[in-house]
Design a protein around this motif. Structure first.
Motif, PDB file in Angstrom:
ATOM      1  N   GLY A 175     112.664  46.302  52.291  1.00 36.37           N
ATOM      2  CA  GLY A 175     113.384  46.856  53.428  1.00 36.37           C
ATOM      3  C   GLY A 175     113.152  48.347  53.574  1.00 36.37           C
ATOM      4  O   GLY A 175     113.759  49.141  52.854  1.00 36.37           O
ATOM      5  N   PRO A 176     112.275  48.779  54.481  1.00 37.51           N
ATOM      6  CA  PRO A 176     111.890  50.188  54.548  1.00 37.51           C
ATOM      7  C   PRO A 176     113.032  51.133  54.907  1.00 37.51           C
ATOM      8  O   PRO A 176     113.091  52.259  54.393  1.00 37.51           O
ATOM      9  CB  PRO A 176     110.785  50.215  55.600  1.00 37.51           C
ATOM     10  N   SER A 177     113.942  50.703  55.764  1.00 35.98           N
ATOM     11  CA  SER A 177     115.039  51.587  56.167  1.00 35.98           C
ATOM     12  C   SER A 177     115.960  51.881  55.000  1.00 35.98           C
ATOM     13  O   SER A 177     116.343  53.036  54.751  1.00 35.98           O
ATOM     14  CB  SER A 177     115.826  50.975  57.328  1.00 35.98           C
ATOM     15  N   ASP A 178     116.337  50.836  54.255  1.00 33.50           N
ATOM     16  CA  ASP A 178     117.220  51.037  53.108  1.00 33.50           C
ATOM     17  C   ASP A 178     116.494  51.718  51.952  1.00 33.50           C
ATOM     18  O   ASP A 178     117.097  52.506  51.212  1.00 33.50           O
ATOM     19  CB  ASP A 178     117.812  49.699  52.664  1.00 33.50           C
ATOM     20  N   ILE A 179     115.212  51.415  51.788  1.00 30.24           N
ATOM     21  CA  ILE A 179     114.440  52.096  50.737  1.00 30.24           C
ATOM     22  C   ILE A 179     114.364  53.589  51.031  1.00 30.24           C
ATOM     23  O   ILE A 179     114.520  54.432  50.129  1.00 30.24           O
ATOM     24  CB  ILE A 179     113.025  51.491  50.609  1.00 30.24           C
ATOM     25  N   SER A 180     114.161  53.933  52.300  1.00 27.60           N
ATOM     26  CA  SER A 180     114.106  55.355  52.645  1.00 27.60           C
ATOM     27  C   SER A 180     115.444  56.027  52.358  1.00 27.60           C
ATOM     28  O   SER A 180     115.483  57.173  51.879  1.00 27.60           O
ATOM     29  CB  SER A 180     113.717  55.545  54.116  1.00 27.60           C
ATOM     30  N   ALA A 181     116.542  55.318  52.606  1.00 25.59           N
ATOM     31  CA  ALA A 181     117.860  55.876  52.298  1.00 25.59           C
ATOM     32  C   ALA A 181     118.034  56.032  50.790  1.00 25.59           C
ATOM     33  O   ALA A 181     118.557  57.049  50.311  1.00 25.59           O
ATOM     34  CB  ALA A 181     118.957  54.977  52.871  1.00 25.59           C
ATOM     35  N   ALA A 182     117.598  55.034  50.035  1.00 25.78           N
ATOM     36  CA  ALA A 182     117.737  55.080  48.579  1.00 25.78           C
ATOM     37  C   ALA A 182     116.949  56.222  47.961  1.00 25.78           C
ATOM     38  O   ALA A 182     117.336  56.762  46.916  1.00 25.78           O
ATOM     39  CB  ALA A 182     117.285  53.741  47.978  1.00 25.78           C
ATOM     40  N   LEU A 183     115.863  56.607  48.620  1.00 25.62           N
ATOM     41  CA  LEU A 183     115.009  57.671  48.090  1.00 25.62           C
ATOM     42  C   LEU A 183     115.359  59.043  48.658  1.00 25.62           C
ATOM     43  O   LEU A 183     114.655  60.022  48.407  1.00 25.62           O
ATOM     44  CB  LEU A 183     113.541  57.353  48.373  1.00 25.62           C
ATOM     45  N   GLY A 184     116.445  59.102  49.446  1.00 27.13           N
ATOM     46  CA  GLY A 184     116.878  60.381  49.985  1.00 27.13           C
ATOM     47  C   GLY A 184     116.203  60.785  51.278  1.00 27.13           C
ATOM     48  O   GLY A 184     116.214  61.961  51.652  1.00 27.13           O
ATOM     49  N   HIS A 185     115.617  59.802  51.985  1.00 23.97           N
ATOM     50  CA  HIS A 185     114.918  60.092  53.241  1.00 23.97           C
ATOM     51  C   HIS A 185     115.464  59.208  54.361  1.00 23.97           C
ATOM     52  O   HIS A 185     114.716  58.568  55.093  1.00 23.97           O
ATOM     53  CB  HIS A 185     113.411  59.870  53.078  1.00 23.97           C
ATOM     54  N   LEU A 186     116.792  59.168  54.464  1.00 27.61           N
ATOM     55  CA  LEU A 186     117.454  58.341  55.462  1.00 27.61           C
ATOM     56  C   LEU A 186     116.879  58.571  56.861  1.00 27.61           C
ATOM     57  O   LEU A 186     116.777  59.712  57.316  1.00 27.61           O
ATOM     58  CB  LEU A 186     118.957  58.642  55.463  1.00 27.61           C
ATOM     59  N   GLY A 187     116.496  57.467  57.513  1.00 29.13           N
ATOM     60  CA  GLY A 187     115.962  57.560  58.873  1.00 29.13           C
ATOM     61  C   GLY A 187     114.489  57.892  58.949  1.00 29.13           C
ATOM     62  O   GLY A 187     113.947  58.047  60.042  1.00 29.13           O
ATOM     63  N   ASN A 188     113.819  57.954  57.793  1.00 28.69           N
ATOM     64  CA  ASN A 188     112.401  58.311  57.790  1.00 28.69           C
ATOM     65  C   ASN A 188     111.608  57.350  56.889  1.00 28.69           C
ATOM     66  O   ASN A 188     111.108  57.744  55.828  1.00 28.69           O
ATOM     67  CB  ASN A 188     112.224  59.749  57.318  1.00 28.69           C
ATOM     68  N   PRO A 189     111.475  56.086  57.304  1.00 30.65           N
ATOM     69  CA  PRO A 189     110.746  55.115  56.483  1.00 30.65           C
ATOM     70  C   PRO A 189     109.256  55.393  56.375  1.00 30.65           C
ATOM     71  O   PRO A 189     108.566  54.780  55.562  1.00 30.65           O
ATOM     72  CB  PRO A 189     111.014  53.777  57.191  1.00 30.65           C
ATOM     73  N   GLY A 190     108.760  56.317  57.181  1.00 30.39           N
ATOM     74  CA  GLY A 190     107.345  56.676  57.111  1.00 30.39           C
ATOM     75  C   GLY A 190     107.077  57.865  56.213  1.00 30.39           C
ATOM     76  O   GLY A 190     105.927  58.316  56.108  1.00 30.39           O
ATOM     77  N   HIS A 191     108.105  58.369  55.531  1.00 32.08           N
ATOM     78  CA  HIS A 191     107.923  59.504  54.628  1.00 32.08           C
ATOM     79  C   HIS A 191     106.933  59.132  53.525  1.00 32.08           C
ATOM     80  O   HIS A 191     106.965  58.009  53.011  1.00 32.08           O
ATOM     81  CB  HIS A 191     109.267  59.908  54.014  1.00 32.08           C
ATOM     82  N   PRO A 192     106.052  60.032  53.145  1.00 32.05           N
ATOM     83  CA  PRO A 192     105.036  59.717  52.130  1.00 32.05           C
ATOM     84  C   PRO A 192     105.621  59.151  50.832  1.00 32.05           C
ATOM     85  O   PRO A 192     105.024  58.252  50.220  1.00 32.05           O
ATOM     86  CB  PRO A 192     104.356  61.065  51.888  1.00 32.05           C
ATOM     87  N   GLU A 193     106.770  59.658  50.403  1.00 34.55           N
ATOM     88  CA  GLU A 193     107.373  59.144  49.170  1.00 34.55           C
ATOM     89  C   GLU A 193     107.836  57.700  49.342  1.00 34.55           C
ATOM     90  O   GLU A 193     107.700  56.874  48.428  1.00 34.55           O
ATOM     91  CB  GLU A 193     108.559  60.021  48.756  1.00 34.55           C
ATOM     92  N   VAL A 194     108.362  57.394  50.531  1.00 31.18           N
ATOM     93  CA  VAL A 194     108.810  56.030  50.824  1.00 31.18           C
ATOM     94  C   VAL A 194     107.613  55.085  50.882  1.00 31.18           C
ATOM     95  O   VAL A 194     107.626  53.990  50.294  1.00 31.18           O
ATOM     96  CB  VAL A 194     109.596  55.983  52.152  1.00 31.18           C
ATOM     97  N   VAL A 195     106.579  55.503  51.579  1.00 33.84           N
ATOM     98  CA  VAL A 195     105.372  54.679  51.697  1.00 33.84           C
ATOM     99  C   VAL A 195     104.752  54.431  50.321  1.00 33.84           C
ATOM    100  O   VAL A 195     104.327  53.317  50.006  1.00 33.84           O
ATOM    101  CB  VAL A 195     104.354  55.350  52.647  1.00 33.84           C
ATOM    102  N   ALA A 196     104.722  55.459  49.488  1.00 37.09           N
ATOM    103  CA  ALA A 196     104.157  55.319  48.141  1.00 37.09           C
ATOM    104  C   ALA A 196     104.963  54.324  47.310  1.00 37.09           C
ATOM    105  O   ALA A 196     104.391  53.512  46.566  1.00 37.09           O
ATOM    106  CB  ALA A 196     104.121  56.679  47.446  1.00 37.09           C
ATOM    107  N   GLU A 197     106.285  54.369  47.437  1.00 33.15           N
ATOM    108  CA  GLU A 197     107.132  53.431  46.694  1.00 33.15           C
ATOM    109  C   GLU A 197     106.931  52.002  47.192  1.00 33.15           C
ATOM    110  O   GLU A 197     106.865  51.048  46.402  1.00 33.15           O
ATOM    111  CB  GLU A 197     108.602  53.831  46.818  1.00 33.15           C
ATOM    112  N   ILE A 198     106.827  51.840  48.490  1.00 36.46           N
ATOM    113  CA  ILE A 198     106.575  50.516  49.055  1.00 36.46           C
ATOM    114  C   ILE A 198     105.230  49.977  48.566  1.00 36.46           C
ATOM    115  O   ILE A 198     105.119  48.798  48.190  1.00 36.46           O
ATOM    116  CB  ILE A 198     106.629  50.575  50.598  1.00 36.46           C
ATOM    117  N   GLU A 199     104.223  50.826  48.541  1.00 37.07           N
ATOM    118  CA  GLU A 199     102.907  50.391  48.078  1.00 37.07           C
ATOM    119  C   GLU A 199     102.952  49.997  46.600  1.00 37.07           C
ATOM    120  O   GLU A 199     102.305  49.033  46.184  1.00 37.07           O
ATOM    121  CB  GLU A 199     101.883  51.484  48.327  1.00 37.07           C
ATOM    122  N   ARG A 200     103.721  50.737  45.819  1.00 36.22           N
ATOM    123  CA  ARG A 200     103.895  50.382  44.398  1.00 36.22           C
ATOM    124  C   ARG A 200     104.528  49.001  44.270  1.00 36.22           C
ATOM    125  O   ARG A 200     104.087  48.162  43.466  1.00 36.22           O
ATOM    126  CB  ARG A 200     104.777  51.419  43.701  1.00 36.22           C
TER     127      ARG A 200
END
Length: 255
Positions: A175-200
């Protein structure tokens, strides 16, 4: 007799890419409009919408005439909700907020009849058996169900390897929206840190031989996740399509 083979589950097992559409408008009318596009799968969302089991039943009926597969998402992975959806005829379930392997194991038990699970037996009066016209329903019922779990919290991300190892979990949706929130990037599922975590996480899911899935309206990201091996990718949502289309049309005729 109709063919009740779960084509979506079969496709995931074969590793074929399935392109999906999120259905958040709680009506069979617009669901059928979207079904005419024949996306490989459509997510009937009961988590973030007022969609209830009766609405999902009407949406299943709306989808039935088209070459698309329905996936239903309850608001939470409670056994009684899962039982209701299965008896309605839902073959594919997406369960949100799965944080631990123990929770995943309980979900597997919830979708299976005894002795392999705890699903209540009431198929004789239910739509799933066509009100007992499918005399052999229970023989293959456990295998008909495709169980997908959502990993989207900090706890879930930390446990993803163990969740993927649970027998009976067919796929993991990130879930990219909730993952972005969990990583401190609420509302930004395209943030590089979020994308890297999803790829992992995609790599971990694939390592276990499970299907990986995601939702993103960003076409470049969708293509990237497909290239990485995701096999069920939703590329848009009905409400967003309607909203953007209406605004674009209005903008073309300024007053």
């Amino acid at each position: 007799m109709p063919d009740y083979t779960n084509r979506f589950k079969k496709s995931l097992k074969e590793g074929r890419a399935n392109i999906g559409l999120w259905i958040s408008l709680p009506t069979a009318f617009t669901t059928e409009i979207c079904a005419t596009a024949e996306f490989d799968w459509m997510l009937l969302d009961g988590e973030h919408t007022p969609t209830d089991p009766l609405t999902i039943m009407s949406q299943l009926q709306a989808c039935a005439a088209y070459n698309t597969q329905a996936v239903a998402r309850p608001p939470i992975g409670e056994t009684y909700m899962i039982k209701q959806l299965l008896d309605l005829g839902v073959q594919n379930l997406l369960i949100p907020m799965v944080d631990t392997p123990e929770q995943a194991k309980e979900l597997v038990r919830a979708v299976r009849y005894p002795p392999h699970g705890i699903r209540g037996v009431g198929y004789g009066s239910a739509r799933v058996s066509r009100w007992d016209s499918r005399k052999d329903y229970v023989k293959g019922a456990n295998e008909e169900v495709c169980l997908l779990v959502q990993v989207e919290t900090a706890t879930g991300l930390g446990n993803i390897d163990a969740i993927c190892a649970v027998d009976g979990v067919d796929g993991v949706f990130l879930g990219p929206s909730d993952i972005s929130a969990a990583l401190g990037h609420l509302g930004n599922p395209g943030h590089p840190e979020v994308v890297a975590e999803i790829e992992r996480c995609i790599a971990i899911v694939l390592k276990h031989g499970k299907a990986a899935g995601i939702l993103t309206p960003d076409r470049n990201l969708a293509k990237r996740y497909l290239e990485l091996g995701c096999t069920f990718v939703a590329v848009g949502a009905d409400a967003r399509i309607l909203a953007l289309g209406a605004r674009e049309l209005r903008a073309a005729f300024p007053s």
